[in-house]
Each structure stands twice: as C-alpha cells, then as structure tokens.
Scaffold this motif. Sequence first.
Motif, PDB file in Angstrom:
ATOM      1  N   ARG A   5      16.975   0.454  10.738  1.00 61.42           N
ATOM      2  CA  ARG A   5      15.963  -0.216   9.998  1.00 61.42           C
ATOM      3  C   ARG A   5      14.752   0.255   9.544  1.00 61.42           C
ATOM      4  NH1 ARG A   5      15.973  -5.033  14.179  1.00 61.42           N
ATOM      5  NH2 ARG A   5      15.511  -3.263  15.239  1.00 61.42           N
ATOM      6  N   ILE A   6      14.341   0.657   8.064  1.00 63.46           N
ATOM      7  CA  ILE A   6      13.281   1.557   7.881  1.00 63.46           C
ATOM      8  C   ILE A   6      12.312   0.478   7.166  1.00 63.46           C
ATOM      9  CG2 ILE A   6      12.690   3.022   6.019  1.00 63.46           C
ATOM     10  CD1 ILE A   6      14.361   4.245   8.477  1.00 63.46           C
ATOM     11  N   GLY A   7      10.972   0.940   7.455  1.00 63.97           N
ATOM     12  CA  GLY A   7       9.781   0.453   7.149  1.00 63.97           C
ATOM     13  C   GLY A   7       9.241   1.402   5.960  1.00 63.97           C
ATOM     14  N   LEU A   8       9.046   1.138   4.826  1.00 64.36           N
ATOM     15  CA  LEU A   8       8.842   1.995   3.557  1.00 64.36           C
ATOM     16  C   LEU A   8       7.157   1.761   3.231  1.00 64.36           C
ATOM     17  CD1 LEU A   8       9.374   4.092   1.702  1.00 64.36           C
ATOM     18  CD2 LEU A   8      10.213   2.246  -0.092  1.00 64.36           C
ATOM     19  N   ILE A   9       6.308   2.593   3.483  1.00 60.72           N
ATOM     20  CA  ILE A   9       5.011   2.495   2.989  1.00 60.72           C
ATOM     21  C   ILE A   9       4.485   3.361   1.859  1.00 60.72           C
ATOM     22  CG2 ILE A   9       2.544   3.026   4.055  1.00 60.72           C
ATOM     23  CD1 ILE A   9       3.754   2.843   7.032  1.00 60.72           C
ATOM     24  N   GLY A  10       4.077   2.728   0.809  1.00 59.75           N
ATOM     25  CA  GLY A  10       3.518   3.319  -0.259  1.00 59.75           C
ATOM     26  C   GLY A  10       4.919   3.330  -1.329  1.00 59.75           C
ATOM     27  N   LEU A  11       4.471   2.566  -2.243  1.00 58.12           N
ATOM     28  CA  LEU A  11       5.520   2.167  -3.481  1.00 58.12           C
ATOM     29  C   LEU A  11       5.274   2.486  -4.680  1.00 58.12           C
ATOM     30  CD1 LEU A  11       5.717  -1.615  -2.159  1.00 58.12           C
ATOM     31  CD2 LEU A  11       7.138   0.422  -1.304  1.00 58.12           C
ATOM     32  N   SER A  34       5.445  -1.867   2.592  1.00 61.77           N
ATOM     33  CA  SER A  34       3.737  -1.997   2.665  1.00 61.77           C
ATOM     34  C   SER A  34       3.161  -1.023   1.327  1.00 61.77           C
ATOM     35  CB  SER A  34       3.018  -1.352   3.967  1.00 61.77           C
ATOM     36  OG  SER A  34       1.832  -1.333   3.931  1.00 61.77           O
ATOM     37  N   ASP A  35       2.220  -2.041   0.913  1.00 63.51           N
ATOM     38  CA  ASP A  35       1.404  -1.133  -0.274  1.00 63.51           C
ATOM     39  C   ASP A  35       0.013  -2.225  -0.383  1.00 63.51           C
ATOM     40  OD1 ASP A  35       2.279   1.100  -2.508  1.00 63.51           O
ATOM     41  OD2 ASP A  35       0.617  -0.437  -2.980  1.00 63.51           O
ATOM     42  N   VAL A  36      -1.040  -1.364  -0.802  1.00 61.44           N
ATOM     43  CA  VAL A  36      -2.304  -1.959  -1.076  1.00 61.44           C
ATOM     44  C   VAL A  36      -2.132  -2.674  -2.399  1.00 61.44           C
ATOM     45  CG1 VAL A  36      -3.665  -0.743   0.455  1.00 61.44           C
ATOM     46  CG2 VAL A  36      -3.370   0.144  -1.838  1.00 61.44           C
ATOM     47  N   ASP A  58      -1.115  -4.467   5.271  1.00 68.76           N
ATOM     48  CA  ASP A  58      -1.743  -3.657   6.300  1.00 68.76           C
ATOM     49  C   ASP A  58      -0.420  -2.702   6.721  1.00 68.76           C
ATOM     50  OD1 ASP A  58      -2.710  -2.495   8.388  1.00 68.76           O
ATOM     51  OD2 ASP A  58      -3.396  -4.255   9.034  1.00 68.76           O
ATOM     52  N   PHE A  59      -0.615  -1.432   6.559  1.00 73.03           N
ATOM     53  CA  PHE A  59       0.549  -0.486   6.759  1.00 73.03           C
ATOM     54  C   PHE A  59       0.589  -0.638   8.709  1.00 73.03           C
ATOM     55  CE2 PHE A  59      -2.904   2.723   6.808  1.00 73.03           C
ATOM     56  CZ  PHE A  59      -2.857   3.132   7.939  1.00 73.03           C
ATOM     57  N   GLU A  60      -0.424  -0.963   9.347  1.00 71.91           N
ATOM     58  CA  GLU A  60      -0.231  -0.793  10.695  1.00 71.91           C
ATOM     59  C   GLU A  60       0.677  -1.932  11.281  1.00 71.91           C
ATOM     60  OE1 GLU A  60      -4.320  -0.763  12.097  1.00 71.91           O
ATOM     61  OE2 GLU A  60      -4.342   1.256  12.231  1.00 71.91           O
ATOM     62  N   ALA A  70      12.314   2.747  12.186  1.00 71.29           N
ATOM     63  CA  ALA A  70      11.567   3.954  11.790  1.00 71.29           C
ATOM     64  C   ALA A  70      10.817   3.870  10.682  1.00 71.29           C
ATOM     65  CB  ALA A  70      12.468   5.087  11.812  1.00 71.29           C
ATOM     66  N   VAL A  71      10.023   4.729  10.317  1.00 69.26           N
ATOM     67  CA  VAL A  71       8.810   4.681   9.031  1.00 69.26           C
ATOM     68  C   VAL A  71       9.078   5.902   8.203  1.00 69.26           C
ATOM     69  CG1 VAL A  71       6.407   4.561   8.452  1.00 69.26           C
ATOM     70  CG2 VAL A  71       7.282   3.132  10.401  1.00 69.26           C
ATOM     71  N   VAL A  72       8.999   5.529   6.822  1.00 71.39           N
ATOM     72  CA  VAL A  72       9.081   6.415   5.728  1.00 71.39           C
ATOM     73  C   VAL A  72       7.634   6.032   5.260  1.00 71.39           C
ATOM     74  CG1 VAL A  72      10.077   7.185   3.714  1.00 71.39           C
ATOM     75  CG2 VAL A  72      11.552   6.646   5.526  1.00 71.39           C
ATOM     76  N   SER A  73       6.963   7.312   4.873  1.00 72.57           N
ATOM     77  CA  SER A  73       5.479   7.224   4.465  1.00 72.57           C
ATOM     78  C   SER A  73       5.743   7.868   3.048  1.00 72.57           C
ATOM     79  CB  SER A  73       4.640   7.428   5.299  1.00 72.57           C
ATOM     80  OG  SER A  73       3.493   7.540   4.646  1.00 72.57           O
ATOM     81  N   VAL A  74       5.319   7.159   2.073  1.00 69.12           N
ATOM     82  CA  VAL A  74       5.132   7.846   0.486  1.00 69.12           C
ATOM     83  C   VAL A  74       3.952   7.620   0.201  1.00 69.12           C
ATOM     84  CG1 VAL A  74       6.650   8.589  -1.419  1.00 69.12           C
ATOM     85  CG2 VAL A  74       7.777   7.616   0.503  1.00 69.12           C
ATOM     86  N   THR A  75       2.544   8.144   0.438  1.00 69.37           N
ATOM     87  CA  THR A  75       1.440   7.492   0.161  1.00 69.37           C
ATOM     88  C   THR A  75       0.414   8.831  -0.463  1.00 69.37           C
ATOM     89  OG1 THR A  75       0.417   8.153   2.255  1.00 69.37           O
ATOM     90  CG2 THR A  75       1.544   5.824   2.032  1.00 69.37           C
ATOM     91  N   PRO A  76      -0.635   8.413  -1.002  1.00 67.31           N
ATOM     92  CA  PRO A  76      -1.735   9.407  -1.163  1.00 67.31           C
ATOM     93  C   PRO A  76      -2.068  10.213  -0.101  1.00 67.31           C
ATOM     94  CG  PRO A  76      -1.955   7.405  -2.651  1.00 67.31           C
ATOM     95  CD  PRO A  76      -1.001   7.399  -1.742  1.00 67.31           C
ATOM     96  N   ASN A  77      -2.638  11.494  -0.047  1.00 66.86           N
ATOM     97  CA  ASN A  77      -2.974  12.351   0.954  1.00 66.86           C
ATOM     98  C   ASN A  77      -3.919  11.688   2.317  1.00 66.86           C
ATOM     99  OD1 ASN A  77      -1.400  13.798  -0.527  1.00 66.86           O
ATOM    100  ND2 ASN A  77      -3.006  15.626  -0.890  1.00 66.86           N
TER     101      ASN A  77
END
Length: 349
Positions: A5-11, A34-36, A58-60, A70-77
């Motif tokens: 089960r994945i949590g995806l941050i940055g869309l 998750s995304d702002v 809130d990604f936290e 597990a987390v997959v993060s696809v965000t700005p630096n």
Amino acid sequence: MKTFRIGLIGLGGMAGAHIRWMVAEGRFEIVAVSDVNADALAKVGNQLGIASEKRYTDFERLIEDPDVDAVVSVTPNNVHADIVRACLQASKPFMAEKPFTRVFEEAIPLLELYVQKPVPAMFGFTYRYTPAFRYARELVREGRIGTVRSFSFQYLQSGGSALYDHSYSWRFNKDITGTGALGDLGSHMIDMARFLFGEFQEISAQLQTFIPERRDPATGKMVKIEVDDFASFQARMTGGIMGVFQTTRNAIGSGNQHEVSIYGDSGTIHASTLNPDQLIWIREEAPGQLVKATLDAPKHCKVTQYADFLALLEGAVPEGVPGFMDGYRNQEILDAIVRASETKAVIHF
C-alpha cells in the motif's frame, strides 16, 4: 503475494509516470495521496478512487498513516529533505525523486538520522534501468573492451533554449531547486558514472546561465535566473578513469538525449536513451580490422525500477539498486561541482 500500500506525495507531471509504473508492476496499490495543490489532489484522488480522508495536504500525515506501507515522493527539490526526514523518523520505507536534497547541507543530518534509523530507501535514478546502460556495465565488468581509460557523457534537452521562450517556473528558482540543468539532468550523469565506473576522485567544472531573465506567467514580469542552463565538468574516477560530462536544456533538436561513450584498450561502447534496448560495440576482429556491431540488450538487463523497489520492500537488496547512500553521494558530488565552478579549483574526494 503481498500487495504493498503506497502513499504518493506530489501529484505533478512526473507522478503520472510513477502511477503507470506501479500499475504495470501489479503489486502496488496507491491508498493515499498528498499535494499542496487542492485541484491536483482532487483530480488525482478521483482518478485513483482515493477516499477523501486519505487525501492529505500535509505530507507528514500521509507518512504517519498506518495504512501506508511505503511512500513514493515526486516533489520539487526544496521539500526532498523534509520528506526523507519524516520517512526516516516514522521508519517508513520510501522511494524519492532525485536529487537527494536541494543542497548538500540538507543531506548531512539525513545521513546521521539514517545511520540511527535505517529503512529500505531508493532514489529515482531511472537510467540505471535503461537496458543499454545495464548491458554496457556488464560488458565493461567482463573486460570486453579491455581496461577502460576514459568516457564521455552528455545529457541534452532543448526545452530551455531561447527559441522556445520557456516561461519562468520552479525549475528556474534557486530557492526551490538549488541548481538548474546540473541537478535536474547532471545528477543522472553523475549516478550513471558511479554505476558504471565507481567513485569520483576529483572534479573540475564550469557552470553557465545562458538566459539571464525569464518571464513569470503569473505576473508578466521578468525574473532574474540564478541557476545554470549549462554544466560541464571533468572527473577522475576509481582506477584513474577519466571522464568528460556536459548537460544543458538549451540543445535544440535534442528531446531527451542521455548517452555515454566508453573507451577501453581493446574497444569502444556507445549507449544512449535514443536507442534504449541496443548498444554499439566497436572492437578489432583481426589486426587492423575494426568491427562495429549493434547488440541487443539481453533479457536479464530489462529490469524495472519498481521491480527493484518491490524487492527492497520484501527485504532483498538487488545488486545495483540506487539506495540511500547513492542519493547522498550524488548530492555531495553536485555540491563539489558547484564549488569547483565557483572557485575555479579542482575538488578532491
């Protein structure tokens, strides 16, 4: 077999590729996003059928969600360090996009935390999974071109050139990216050099900004650009192998051209993303007779990034997987390139 089960941050744009790769692997289920950006959160949440309570601004909170394996993060630096830190503190396995952090100073405390609380971790150096590059590595390790003496890398794109009048965006904002073409494209060349040849021993470099201002589409005003459009550097690698690198987003006619030429005592290898399943091998078949052959990458070189991430989550450590220390070391070298350019000095490791 377990589905993770994945949590995806940055869309943003690259999230779509990661979603496709996870679907293709068949053993991942995205259960939280998750995304702002509220619009992106709604759009992708609806697309994936994510419950409203699993759509986080809130990604936290996503990282702490007990339903996320597990987390997959696809965000700005600029948020890479915070996300990696949160994953380590929560003991949550993760895959994060490159570069490791915005600047090297952010990377140092992350390594200290990782030593205390290690978790399965992977960074998005996707070109390790280009079959031609994997096959080149195999041929080099087998000694098929003899002792390797030198190599050249280039990673060229065209979208930043004056011809296309690319608007100001976060990729040109130093406070967000740290560097320009260097961190975006050059980080891949750095990783591939380490993947093929080992560690960097010394570096000299030049960075240049070609287009000093770009128009902000939100305000219509011109914004000063403080990140590089072009990076070139030379390196001495493990065993005295010499390397030359160049990258730019200002190469008209180049879509996504990442390639390497490797020169050994008894042959040459060329590999490129322009022909990802084949490489060129030049060798002497008889005295004075050179043969240039195009070779298909074998099946065992066709490994996917998410197959390796799956193996990590199951407790294995696949050979050649770009792990935590690969991300950290990559950022250290990026920092050295910036310092070498600024000081006009050779940086030693």
